[in-house]
Design a protein around this motif. Sequence first.
Motif, PDB file in Angstrom:
ATOM      1  N   ARG A 102     -13.349  70.351  51.596  1.00  0.00           N
ATOM      2  CA  ARG A 102     -12.361  69.182  51.301  1.00  0.00           C
ATOM      3  C   ARG A 102     -10.957  69.263  51.647  1.00  0.00           C
ATOM      4  O   ARG A 102     -10.522  68.220  51.850  1.00  0.00           O
ATOM      5  N   TYR A 103     -10.593  70.639  51.549  1.00  0.00           N
ATOM      6  CA  TYR A 103      -8.916  70.899  51.688  1.00  0.00           C
ATOM      7  C   TYR A 103      -8.701  71.569  53.015  1.00  0.00           C
ATOM      8  O   TYR A 103      -7.520  71.928  53.302  1.00  0.00           O
ATOM      9  N   GLY A 104      -9.868  71.867  53.719  1.00  0.00           N
ATOM     10  CA  GLY A 104      -9.399  72.651  55.077  1.00  0.00           C
ATOM     11  C   GLY A 104      -9.157  74.156  54.865  1.00  0.00           C
ATOM     12  O   GLY A 104      -8.248  74.534  55.561  1.00  0.00           O
ATOM     13  N   VAL A 105      -9.729  74.761  53.910  1.00  0.00           N
ATOM     14  CA  VAL A 105      -9.402  76.402  53.734  1.00  0.00           C
ATOM     15  C   VAL A 105     -10.548  77.098  53.702  1.00  0.00           C
ATOM     16  O   VAL A 105     -11.750  76.420  53.681  1.00  0.00           O
ATOM     17  N   THR A 106     -10.415  78.227  53.693  1.00  0.00           N
ATOM     18  CA  THR A 106     -11.847  79.036  53.800  1.00  0.00           C
ATOM     19  C   THR A 106     -12.324  79.129  52.396  1.00  0.00           C
ATOM     20  O   THR A 106     -11.772  78.883  51.538  1.00  0.00           O
ATOM     21  N   GLU A 107     -13.527  79.546  52.426  1.00  0.00           N
ATOM     22  CA  GLU A 107     -14.154  79.365  50.996  1.00  0.00           C
ATOM     23  C   GLU A 107     -13.445  80.467  50.001  1.00  0.00           C
ATOM     24  O   GLU A 107     -13.325  80.332  48.865  1.00  0.00           O
ATOM     25  N   LYS A 108     -13.403  81.584  50.616  1.00  0.00           N
ATOM     26  CA  LYS A 108     -12.687  82.811  49.747  1.00  0.00           C
ATOM     27  C   LYS A 108     -11.355  82.325  49.710  1.00  0.00           C
ATOM     28  O   LYS A 108     -10.923  82.737  48.406  1.00  0.00           O
ATOM     29  N   THR A 109     -10.570  81.664  50.116  1.00  0.00           N
ATOM     30  CA  THR A 109      -9.158  81.112  49.822  1.00  0.00           C
ATOM     31  C   THR A 109      -9.242  80.311  48.565  1.00  0.00           C
ATOM     32  O   THR A 109      -8.444  80.357  47.874  1.00  0.00           O
ATOM     33  N   MET A 114      -8.664  79.159  43.058  1.00  0.00           N
ATOM     34  CA  MET A 114      -9.095  78.643  41.838  1.00  0.00           C
ATOM     35  C   MET A 114      -9.233  79.529  40.687  1.00  0.00           C
ATOM     36  O   MET A 114      -9.272  79.180  39.391  1.00  0.00           O
ATOM     37  N   LEU A 115      -9.238  80.719  41.015  1.00  0.00           N
ATOM     38  CA  LEU A 115      -9.592  81.767  39.971  1.00  0.00           C
ATOM     39  C   LEU A 115      -8.236  82.002  39.381  1.00  0.00           C
ATOM     40  O   LEU A 115      -7.889  82.093  38.079  1.00  0.00           O
ATOM     41  N   LYS A 116      -6.988  81.808  40.146  1.00  0.00           N
ATOM     42  CA  LYS A 116      -5.470  81.856  39.537  1.00  0.00           C
ATOM     43  C   LYS A 116      -5.284  80.464  38.607  1.00  0.00           C
ATOM     44  O   LYS A 116      -4.773  80.556  37.588  1.00  0.00           O
ATOM     45  N   ILE A 117      -5.974  79.320  39.140  1.00  0.00           N
ATOM     46  CA  ILE A 117      -5.796  78.268  38.188  1.00  0.00           C
ATOM     47  C   ILE A 117      -6.522  78.580  36.779  1.00  0.00           C
ATOM     48  O   ILE A 117      -5.993  78.152  35.854  1.00  0.00           O
ATOM     49  N   ARG A 118      -7.733  79.129  36.784  1.00  0.00           N
ATOM     50  CA  ARG A 118      -8.539  79.635  35.645  1.00  0.00           C
ATOM     51  C   ARG A 118      -7.651  80.548  34.842  1.00  0.00           C
ATOM     52  O   ARG A 118      -7.731  80.358  33.537  1.00  0.00           O
ATOM     53  N   ARG A 257     -12.615  83.653  32.688  1.00  0.00           N
ATOM     54  CA  ARG A 257     -11.808  82.752  33.578  1.00  0.00           C
ATOM     55  C   ARG A 257     -12.562  81.440  33.756  1.00  0.00           C
ATOM     56  O   ARG A 257     -11.895  80.235  33.510  1.00  0.00           O
ATOM     57  N   TYR A 258     -13.732  81.533  33.712  1.00  0.00           N
ATOM     58  CA  TYR A 258     -14.541  80.490  33.979  1.00  0.00           C
ATOM     59  C   TYR A 258     -14.799  79.804  32.658  1.00  0.00           C
ATOM     60  O   TYR A 258     -14.843  78.463  32.568  1.00  0.00           O
ATOM     61  N   PHE A 259     -14.831  80.518  31.520  1.00  0.00           N
ATOM     62  CA  PHE A 259     -14.868  80.081  30.322  1.00  0.00           C
ATOM     63  C   PHE A 259     -13.281  79.152  30.006  1.00  0.00           C
ATOM     64  O   PHE A 259     -13.376  78.187  29.176  1.00  0.00           O
ATOM     65  N   ASN A 260     -12.326  79.857  30.513  1.00  0.00           N
ATOM     66  CA  ASN A 260     -11.087  79.190  30.365  1.00  0.00           C
ATOM     67  C   ASN A 260     -10.882  77.871  30.860  1.00  0.00           C
ATOM     68  O   ASN A 260     -10.595  76.834  30.104  1.00  0.00           O
TER      69      ASN A 260
END
Length: 297
Positions: A102-109, A114-118, A257-260
Amino acid sequence: MDIFKGQNLLEFSDRFKTDEDCKEYLAYLKSQTPYKCLKCNHTACQILKNYGRQCNICGHTESATANTLFHKVKFGVRKAFFICFEMSTTTKSLSASYMGVRYGVTEKTARLFMLKIREAMSSSGNNPMDGVVHVDEFVLGGKEKEKVGRSYDSKKKKAITAVQLTEDGKVKRMYAMKIDDFSAESLQYIFINHISREAEVVTDKWRGYRPIAKAYNITQIESNKGLNFKALHTMIHQVKSWIRTTYSWVSEHNLNRYFNEFCFRINRSQSKATIFNNLIVKMVESDKIYQTQIISN
């Protein structure tokens, strides 16, 4: 500057058209807390044209993203803002592969950011649950032969959750966290971190709660196959289904983090207008986090 309110993607896109718009917003949020130079501890600075801050004494400069969870974002602050917006406002499950495309970045990036956001979505612990609170444990993982119930040697990931109920029995707030086992030593942390001593806590009759009852007002009743904890077990079913259908597998290292993320949206379901700003504030107030702290060994 007015904070962004709402869940309308077009309005969001109009508000944050460039990286500079996003940096200006971050600079505004950083200005709400007292400045202190990281080099000399001086408390006065000037704002630069790029929305960074420069110390008036030693001249040390920090960018608008420095020492936040946007620290050294290499794919653009605007893309990072859009990912934050989607994760905070969506009611759908978002995988790293989807966000990468969706945003033109690698899956790893995408996964690492997303983990930082969590991480930012974690509870401050400043407002413990009161009133009626139901607590129960659960496991995540497929079936294991000859492993049932609270098997201590099971390979399944173990977790505990607590929900605060309204007067009509609906979920008001929810918290979940992984645990090592089902002993009182492990179970106690959700009480310490998220439940007030004045709360009326209800659990099933598992013996692990008995020592905790010395410090908390706990009533133990029969589970009746979950019928006496309908709201609680509905949330457990939802979080397990969310993880299983969207991510298939989550490392134990990052499970909290996913629970967060799940609990962040549940707990702000009545304040969705400001949920994005709430998340960005938490991203700004959180210290930078490096890849090595996120990736599971």
